[in-house]
Motif scaffolding. Structure first.
Motif, short mmCIF file in Angstrom:
data_model
loop_
_atom_site.label_atom_id
_atom_site.label_comp_id
_atom_site.label_asym_id
_atom_site.label_seq_id
_atom_site.Cartn_x
_atom_site.Cartn_y
_atom_site.Cartn_z
N MET A 1 0.85 -1.20 0.00
CA MET A 1 0.00 0.00 0.00
C MET A 1 0.89 1.24 0.00
O MET A 1 1.75 1.41 0.87
N VAL A 2 0.68 2.12 -0.96
CA VAL A 2 1.36 3.40 -1.02
C VAL A 2 0.33 4.48 -0.71
O VAL A 2 -0.67 4.62 -1.42
N PHE A 3 0.57 5.22 0.36
CA PHE A 3 -0.39 6.25 0.78
C PHE A 3 -0.18 7.52 -0.04
O PHE A 3 0.87 8.17 0.05
N ALA A 4 -1.19 7.88 -0.83
CA ALA A 4 -1.06 9.02 -1.74
C ALA A 4 -2.32 9.90 -1.75
O ALA A 4 -2.56 10.62 -2.72
N ALA A 5 -3.11 9.84 -0.68
CA ALA A 5 -4.39 10.54 -0.68
C ALA A 5 -4.42 11.82 0.13
O ALA A 5 -5.44 12.50 0.17
N GLY A 6 -3.32 12.17 0.81
CA GLY A 6 -3.34 13.31 1.72
C GLY A 6 -3.59 14.64 1.04
O GLY A 6 -3.38 14.80 -0.16
N LEU A 7 -4.01 15.61 1.85
CA LEU A 7 -4.33 16.95 1.33
C LEU A 7 -3.09 17.81 1.11
O LEU A 7 -3.16 18.81 0.40
N GLY A 8 -1.98 17.48 1.75
CA GLY A 8 -0.75 18.23 1.53
C GLY A 8 -0.81 19.66 2.00
O GLY A 8 -0.18 20.54 1.40
N PRO B 1 -1.61 17.30 -6.20
CA PRO B 1 -1.47 16.54 -4.96
C PRO B 1 0.00 16.50 -4.53
O PRO B 1 0.91 16.57 -5.37
N LYS B 2 0.24 16.37 -3.24
CA LYS B 2 1.62 16.35 -2.74
C LYS B 2 2.48 15.28 -3.39
O LYS B 2 3.66 15.54 -3.69
N PRO B 3 1.97 14.07 -3.67
CA PRO B 3 2.84 13.07 -4.29
C PRO B 3 3.36 13.45 -5.67
O PRO B 3 4.29 12.82 -6.16
N LEU B 4 2.78 14.48 -6.30
CA LEU B 4 3.27 14.93 -7.61
C LEU B 4 4.21 16.13 -7.50
O LEU B 4 4.69 16.63 -8.52
N VAL B 5 4.48 16.60 -6.27
CA VAL B 5 5.51 17.62 -6.07
C VAL B 5 6.87 16.98 -6.37
O VAL B 5 7.15 15.85 -5.95
N ASP C 1 -7.85 12.88 -10.00
CA ASP C 1 -7.72 12.68 -11.44
C ASP C 1 -6.27 12.80 -11.89
O ASP C 1 -5.82 12.05 -12.77
N GLN C 2 -5.52 13.71 -11.28
CA GLN C 2 -4.10 13.84 -11.62
C GLN C 2 -3.32 12.60 -11.21
O GLN C 2 -2.43 12.13 -11.93
N MET C 3 -3.65 12.07 -10.03
CA MET C 3 -2.95 10.88 -9.56
C MET C 3 -3.25 9.68 -10.45
O MET C 3 -2.35 8.92 -10.82
#
Length: 221
Positions: free
Chosen positions: A2-9, A20-24, A56-58
């Protein structure tokens, strides 16, 4: 895995005003790609990522990469609720989990967790670093560790966001949205929460000012 990628950042604003923060990006590569490299190099095969903020970006970024999406676009469920929702996608048994807001150097954390995992003694095994090696992180630490690696709450080591966890018991938690801390507390009471220490570099990339720290670490600075 599991990779957590849902946070608001929220701590990463203004960089997360439009993504989203994971795309920074750190060193020219999105944070989630650094995490996926760590996961895949460590032997993770089936990877599930949860999405919520700019979902949608993720989804578009992960398309065609063999990552299964756990959709939390309607409501963010935090780490515990997110893991519980994703369990049907992950399958049975212990689960590796990895946060996407950190950069690593040195021995692969996922491989080391897998090698050290002992299900007879452990319900979860957390990767830790001492506070003086936790770049970008403030605070005295999250856990103390005895000679056998058993964890209790208190200053001593910082949780890095990588672990193996047996999710048995997660269904007994009544809240829909909850942190994995609730499950860890149960494991501490049973003497079954363990940790090992990462031997390389680690940087918490939770704020914009942490990006140059992480890039300096990657460059050997």
């Amino acid at each position: 895995m599991m990779v957590f990628a849902a946070g608001l950042g929220t701590r990463m604003r203004p960089l997360t005003n439009d993504r989203p923060k994971p795309l920074v990006e750190v060193a020219g590569k999105p944070l989630i790609d650094h995490a996926l490299d760590q996961a895949q190099a460590g032997g993770a095969r089936r990877i599930v990522a949860n999405v919520h903020y700019f979902a949608d970006q993720m989804v578009a970024h992960l398309a065609g990469r063999g990552v299964v999406i756990s959709d939390e676009s309607d409501e963010i469920l935090e780490t515990g609720g997110g893991l519980r929702k994703a369990l049907p996608l992950l399958g049975e048994g212990p689960v590796l989990t990895l946060n996407t807001d950190a950069i690593w150097t040195g021995p692969n954390a996922i491989a080391r967790l897998r090698a050290a995992w002992d299900p007879d003694r452990m319900s979860a095994l957390l990767m830790l670093v001492p506070p003086d090696r936790a770049l970008g992180h403030t605070g005295a630490g999250d856990f103390t560790c005895d000679e056998e690696g058993r964890l209790t709450r208190g200053p001593g080591y910082v949780y890095t966001g990588a672990q193996i966890i047996n999710p048995a018991g997660i269904e007994t938690i009544s809240e829909e949205k909850f942190s994995l801390n609730l499950l860890w507390n149960q494991m501490i009471a049973e003497g079954r929460l363990y940790g090992i220490v990462h031997e390389g570099g680690w940087c918490d990339v939770g704020r914009p000012e942490s990006i140059p720290l992480a890039e300096g670490m990657l460059n050997g600075g």
